[in-house]
Design a protein around this motif. Sequence first.
Motif, mmCIF file in Angstrom:
data_model
loop_
_atom_site.group_PDB
_atom_site.id
_atom_site.type_symbol
_atom_site.label_atom_id
_atom_site.label_comp_id
_atom_site.label_asym_id
_atom_site.label_seq_id
_atom_site.Cartn_x
_atom_site.Cartn_y
_atom_site.Cartn_z
ATOM 1 N N LEU A 125 0.851 -1.200 0.000
ATOM 2 C CA LEU A 125 0.000 0.000 0.000
ATOM 3 C C LEU A 125 0.887 1.250 0.000
ATOM 4 C CD1 LEU A 125 -2.732 1.419 0.242
ATOM 5 C CD2 LEU A 125 -2.713 0.988 2.695
ATOM 6 N N GLN A 126 1.402 1.561 -1.183
ATOM 7 C CA GLN A 126 2.306 2.716 -1.298
ATOM 8 C C GLN A 126 2.353 3.161 -2.756
ATOM 9 O OE1 GLN A 126 3.405 5.453 -0.462
ATOM 10 N NE2 GLN A 126 4.832 4.941 1.191
ATOM 11 N N THR A 127 2.770 4.387 -2.974
ATOM 12 C CA THR A 127 3.003 4.867 -4.331
ATOM 13 C C THR A 127 4.505 4.839 -4.600
ATOM 14 O OG1 THR A 127 2.766 6.764 -5.834
ATOM 15 C CG2 THR A 127 2.926 7.269 -3.482
ATOM 16 N N PHE A 128 4.884 4.339 -5.760
ATOM 17 C CA PHE A 128 6.301 4.184 -6.077
ATOM 18 C C PHE A 128 6.700 5.064 -7.258
ATOM 19 C CE2 PHE A 128 4.949 0.184 -4.171
ATOM 20 C CZ PHE A 128 5.949 -0.052 -3.240
ATOM 21 N N SER A 129 7.880 5.651 -7.171
ATOM 22 C CA SER A 129 8.418 6.406 -8.304
ATOM 23 C C SER A 129 9.776 5.838 -8.646
ATOM 24 C CB SER A 129 8.627 7.876 -7.936
ATOM 25 O OG SER A 129 7.510 8.388 -7.286
ATOM 26 N N ARG A 180 12.640 7.755 -6.806
ATOM 27 C CA ARG A 180 12.701 7.867 -5.349
ATOM 28 C C ARG A 180 12.860 6.499 -4.712
ATOM 29 N NH1 ARG A 180 11.168 12.015 -2.519
ATOM 30 N NH2 ARG A 180 10.222 10.692 -0.947
ATOM 31 N N SER A 181 13.681 6.416 -3.653
ATOM 32 C CA SER A 181 13.818 5.139 -2.972
ATOM 33 C C SER A 181 12.566 4.899 -2.128
ATOM 34 C CB SER A 181 15.069 5.143 -2.095
ATOM 35 O OG SER A 181 14.903 6.055 -1.051
ATOM 36 N N THR A 234 8.214 0.576 6.371
ATOM 37 C CA THR A 234 6.961 1.167 6.859
ATOM 38 C C THR A 234 5.755 0.837 5.963
ATOM 39 O OG1 THR A 234 7.238 3.206 5.572
ATOM 40 C CG2 THR A 234 8.231 3.154 7.767
ATOM 41 N N PRO A 280 2.645 -0.773 4.504
ATOM 42 C CA PRO A 280 1.693 -1.825 4.871
ATOM 43 C C PRO A 280 1.581 -2.844 3.735
ATOM 44 C CG PRO A 280 0.738 0.371 5.202
ATOM 45 C CD PRO A 280 1.991 0.535 4.400
ATOM 46 N N CYS A 303 -0.327 -5.993 2.207
ATOM 47 C CA CYS A 303 -1.639 -6.648 2.288
ATOM 48 C C CYS A 303 -1.574 -7.972 1.536
ATOM 49 C CB CYS A 303 -2.707 -5.761 1.671
ATOM 50 S SG CYS A 303 -2.714 -4.090 2.351
ATOM 51 N N GLN A 336 -0.360 -7.619 6.875
ATOM 52 C CA GLN A 336 -1.694 -8.016 7.316
ATOM 53 C C GLN A 336 -2.369 -8.888 6.266
ATOM 54 O OE1 GLN A 336 -4.053 -4.791 9.345
ATOM 55 N NE2 GLN A 336 -2.319 -3.558 8.684
ATOM 56 N N ALA A 381 -6.767 4.721 -0.750
ATOM 57 C CA ALA A 381 -5.445 5.080 -1.272
ATOM 58 C C ALA A 381 -5.555 6.057 -2.436
ATOM 59 C CB ALA A 381 -4.683 3.821 -1.698
ATOM 60 N N SER A 438 2.244 16.771 8.544
ATOM 61 C CA SER A 438 3.003 16.560 9.780
ATOM 62 C C SER A 438 2.112 16.621 11.015
ATOM 63 C CB SER A 438 4.122 17.596 9.912
ATOM 64 O OG SER A 438 5.035 17.448 8.853
ATOM 65 N N LEU A 482 -0.547 15.305 11.433
ATOM 66 C CA LEU A 482 -1.157 14.001 11.692
ATOM 67 C C LEU A 482 -0.274 13.126 12.580
ATOM 68 C CD1 LEU A 482 -2.679 13.267 8.165
ATOM 69 C CD2 LEU A 482 -3.686 14.494 10.093
ATOM 70 N N ASP A 483 0.965 13.574 12.852
ATOM 71 C CA ASP A 483 1.785 12.882 13.844
ATOM 72 C C ASP A 483 1.218 13.070 15.245
ATOM 73 O OD1 ASP A 483 3.484 12.100 11.850
ATOM 74 O OD2 ASP A 483 4.956 13.688 12.215
#
Lengths: 254, 254
Positions: free
Chosen positions: A108-112, A115-116, A121, A123, A125, A149, A163, A200, A202-203
């Motif tokens: 569950l992430q966006t990849f470019s 970018r590494s 971190t 998630p 699925c 999960q 997402a 930020s 949301l931290d």
Amino acid sequence: MFDSIILIGGGNVAHHISLIFEEKKLPLHSIITRQSTRVGNRSSHEFEQIALAELYIIAVSDDAIAEVSSKIADQYADANPLVVHTSGSIPTEAIDNRFKRRGVWYPLQTFSRSRSADWYTIPMCISANTRRDANSLFSLAREVSSNVQYISDESRAALHIAAVMVNNMTNHIFDLAGDIVEAEMLDPDMLKPLIKETVSKLDNMSPNQAQTGPARRGDQAVINKHLDYLRANLPQLVAAYKALSASLTKRFRE
Amino acid sequence: MFDSIILIGGGNVAHHISLIFEEKKLPLHSIITRQSTRVGNRSSHEFEQIALAELYIIAVSDDAIAEVSSKIADQYADANPLVVHTSGSIPTEAIDNRFKRRGVWYPLQTFSRSRSADWYTIPMCISANTRRDANSLFSLAREVSSNVQYISDESRAALHIAAVMVNNMTNHIFDLAGDIVEAEMLDPDMLKPLIKETVSKLDNMSPNQAQTGPARRGDQAVINKHLDYLRANLPQLVAAYKALSASLTKRFRE
């Protein structure tokens, strides 16, 4: 776990899976990217060279999953390997049904490309037909991520909508807001500190606690002023601004 | 610059201005917060004790700016101080017109009581009636921020709309997306790595370059599936999802 894994795909997801598998020294046998041979106006994809593996990870675009899995099934369905895809929105059943052992391994992430990825971190699925395969996929995911999960097809589809909202929709809002700033001959990067702080925050608190703004406090005069501006300058955004304001009003003022 | 500054307001903006002014040893004479004395059902706000200063910074809620500036004008309009507010959406003229010298000192950021503010990066938007006052306000802003600009009332109003979009609207989207995740009995914090990466990507590329997703690639089947889900589970969001998808389609597919 698995002694041999073959990864199929040439996009960003496949690229980042291959990087982390190599880093973690996982038994990635080979990476199959699309070999396109133009014949007239049509391109054909050759999977003849594909080897047998215990696990195939199909990390191609959503609408290519069925076709790619079918090409592999032509050769290896009888060998009964585990076949998974990495898509958020596609059900497990999109994988050719000649395979008995099918599953999903969805980061569950966006990849470019540029970018590494911070896999630790992300998630992960997981789903599978059998507990045994689920356990194997879980173990494989735990090699790269701290957050794994079991997620059903239905829940994964819902997660994918969430997402799309937090990634695609907010990014489009950033884009349109940048247009507003540029129209004033100002640098859209002016918005970056605010965008970063919005996230930020949301931290320390939930989005619900962090909510502010005219719609939150029921300030219809400011909302109307904004809508007048948008009608005149960025009509493309009027409907979204209205809908989100109405949704905020519903949440906080009714 | 200024020998004496009085700050009026008890909210987050005033709080953070007072902190940075103290840190930077700026001549903050006093901070006036609302003194409310309940008389029956009405509360009155006392400004009798306010002192004379060279600069008054009115950092109160938008709809209190006129009243607060009028209270100060009652006492000190003749002394001809400079009076500014800190609002993104309110024109300079909201300040009582008995003051000849009016202006705006608007930090383009969202402030929380519980979080420290990184003033150095905050875009400071300045306006004033005269070049001299603008220069003074500019110098004051440069004491706290590296990014100070003269911005007209009209441009500031547009910036404020952009700010509402990237802060309020995206935060609300995070909130609603969290609802989707919670409805699946999953932790809405699952979305945080994706939210963070969505914003971090903007370090390397523009939102336009970073855009992905079903609407970006014109995948109407996925959009319809998402809308079906939302109609059944989160109807509040249907209009916004539709409007943003249409806006994306307009931008990328037409």
